[in-house]
Design a protein around this motif. Structure first.
Motif, PDB file in Angstrom:
ATOM      1  N   LEU A  26      12.533 -74.443  -3.985  1.00  0.00           N
ATOM      2  CA  LEU A  26      11.503 -74.827  -3.017  1.00  0.00           C
ATOM      3  C   LEU A  26      10.205 -74.059  -3.257  1.00  0.00           C
ATOM      4  O   LEU A  26       9.112 -74.614  -3.096  1.00  0.00           O
ATOM      5  N   TYR A  27      10.318 -72.805  -3.647  1.00  0.00           N
ATOM      6  CA  TYR A  27       9.116 -72.053  -4.027  1.00  0.00           C
ATOM      7  C   TYR A  27       8.462 -72.673  -5.256  1.00  0.00           C
ATOM      8  O   TYR A  27       7.241 -72.758  -5.344  1.00  0.00           O
ATOM      9  N   VAL A  28       9.273 -73.105  -6.203  1.00  0.00           N
ATOM     10  CA  VAL A  28       8.720 -73.735  -7.412  1.00  0.00           C
ATOM     11  C   VAL A  28       7.953 -75.001  -7.046  1.00  0.00           C
ATOM     12  O   VAL A  28       6.801 -75.193  -7.464  1.00  0.00           O
ATOM     13  N   ARG A  84       9.239 -67.029 -10.528  1.00  0.00           N
ATOM     14  CA  ARG A  84       9.248 -65.563 -10.505  1.00  0.00           C
ATOM     15  C   ARG A  84       8.825 -65.025  -9.145  1.00  0.00           C
ATOM     16  O   ARG A  84       9.395 -64.053  -8.652  1.00  0.00           O
ATOM     17  N   ILE A  85       7.855 -65.667  -8.519  1.00  0.00           N
ATOM     18  CA  ILE A  85       7.436 -65.251  -7.180  1.00  0.00           C
ATOM     19  C   ILE A  85       8.564 -65.470  -6.185  1.00  0.00           C
ATOM     20  O   ILE A  85       8.863 -64.599  -5.359  1.00  0.00           O
ATOM     21  N   GLY A  86       9.214 -66.632  -6.247  1.00  0.00           N
ATOM     22  CA  GLY A  86      10.347 -66.899  -5.354  1.00  0.00           C
ATOM     23  C   GLY A  86      11.469 -65.893  -5.526  1.00  0.00           C
ATOM     24  O   GLY A  86      12.048 -65.421  -4.553  1.00  0.00           O
ATOM     25  N   LEU A  87      11.780 -65.557  -6.769  1.00  0.00           N
ATOM     26  CA  LEU A  87      12.812 -64.545  -7.024  1.00  0.00           C
ATOM     27  C   LEU A  87      12.374 -63.175  -6.528  1.00  0.00           C
ATOM     28  O   LEU A  87      13.171 -62.438  -5.924  1.00  0.00           O
ATOM     29  N   ALA A  88      11.125 -62.823  -6.756  1.00  0.00           N
ATOM     30  CA  ALA A  88      10.629 -61.503  -6.367  1.00  0.00           C
ATOM     31  C   ALA A  88      10.656 -61.306  -4.852  1.00  0.00           C
ATOM     32  O   ALA A  88      11.128 -60.268  -4.367  1.00  0.00           O
ATOM     33  N   VAL A  89      10.177 -62.287  -4.112  1.00  0.00           N
ATOM     34  CA  VAL A  89      10.151 -62.103  -2.658  1.00  0.00           C
ATOM     35  C   VAL A  89      11.567 -62.051  -2.086  1.00  0.00           C
ATOM     36  O   VAL A  89      11.831 -61.292  -1.148  1.00  0.00           O
ATOM     37  N   ASN A  90      12.485 -62.811  -2.675  1.00  0.00           N
ATOM     38  CA  ASN A  90      13.862 -62.760  -2.201  1.00  0.00           C
ATOM     39  C   ASN A  90      14.573 -61.471  -2.613  1.00  0.00           C
ATOM     40  O   ASN A  90      15.437 -60.984  -1.889  1.00  0.00           O
ATOM     41  N   LEU A 126       0.274 -73.422  -9.302  1.00  0.00           N
ATOM     42  CA  LEU A 126       0.785 -72.382 -10.189  1.00  0.00           C
ATOM     43  C   LEU A 126       1.717 -73.008 -11.219  1.00  0.00           C
ATOM     44  O   LEU A 126       2.337 -74.040 -10.960  1.00  0.00           O
ATOM     45  N   ALA A 127       1.848 -72.347 -12.353  1.00  0.00           N
ATOM     46  CA  ALA A 127       2.846 -72.768 -13.335  1.00  0.00           C
ATOM     47  C   ALA A 127       4.230 -72.601 -12.710  1.00  0.00           C
ATOM     48  O   ALA A 127       4.460 -71.677 -11.922  1.00  0.00           O
ATOM     49  N   ARG A 128       5.137 -73.484 -13.065  1.00  0.00           N
ATOM     50  CA  ARG A 128       6.483 -73.440 -12.470  1.00  0.00           C
ATOM     51  C   ARG A 128       7.191 -72.114 -12.728  1.00  0.00           C
ATOM     52  O   ARG A 128       7.856 -71.595 -11.843  1.00  0.00           O
ATOM     53  N   TRP A 129       7.046 -71.558 -13.927  1.00  0.00           N
ATOM     54  CA  TRP A 129       7.705 -70.289 -14.224  1.00  0.00           C
ATOM     55  C   TRP A 129       7.154 -69.174 -13.344  1.00  0.00           C
ATOM     56  O   TRP A 129       7.894 -68.304 -12.903  1.00  0.00           O
ATOM     57  N   ARG A 130       5.849 -69.206 -13.064  1.00  0.00           N
ATOM     58  CA  ARG A 130       5.259 -68.179 -12.199  1.00  0.00           C
ATOM     59  C   ARG A 130       5.728 -68.360 -10.760  1.00  0.00           C
ATOM     60  O   ARG A 130       6.040 -67.385 -10.068  1.00  0.00           O
ATOM     61  N   ALA A 131       5.797 -69.588 -10.302  1.00  0.00           N
ATOM     62  CA  ALA A 131       6.294 -69.869  -8.957  1.00  0.00           C
ATOM     63  C   ALA A 131       7.749 -69.427  -8.816  1.00  0.00           C
ATOM     64  O   ALA A 131       8.133 -68.856  -7.789  1.00  0.00           O
TER      65      ALA A 131
END
Length: 111
Positions: free
Chosen positions: A18-20, A36-42, A29-34
């Motif tokens: 869902l973040y992606v 990584r952000i989703g993983l980081a916040v979780n 944002l690029a999907r890979w960056r999105a």
């Protein structure tokens, strides 16, 4: 598998896609960056919520009130972090709200 590991896997499996979608479409944002952000916040919010806040708040507030308070705090915290990482306030708020609402709903349905 521990209850924590199960909850973490479920949360990541629901929220990261869902973040992606949200961040790639709303913040372009690029999907890979999105992802990584989703993983980081979780990686930050999940252990704080599950291992710290839940044990501290469950008894004094009761399960329902503790869950609501923690989920709201997680959503706000993730939105703040996403805003800092992605630079788009609206995308951060919408994506964090959708991702956390979905994972909570699915988690409660599976209990």
């Amino acid at each position: 598998m521990t209850a924590y590991a199960t909850a973490l896997i479920l949360t990541v499996a629901v929220e990261v896609p869902l973040y992606v979608v949200g961040l790639s479409r709303l913040a372009t944002l690029a999907r890979w960056r999105a992802a990584r952000i989703g993983l980081a916040v979780n990686a930050v919010s999940h252990p704080l919520a599950f291992l710290v806040a839940w044990p501290l708040l469950r008894a004094p507030l009761g399960r329902a009130a503790a869950l609501v308070l923690i989920e709201v705090a997680v959503m706000v915290g993730e939105a703040w972090a996403v805003r800092r990482l992605a630079g788009d306030t609206a995308a951060a708020l919408i994506t964090a709200a959708v991702a956390n609402s979905a994972s909570l709903t699915i988690g409660l349905a599976l209990l």
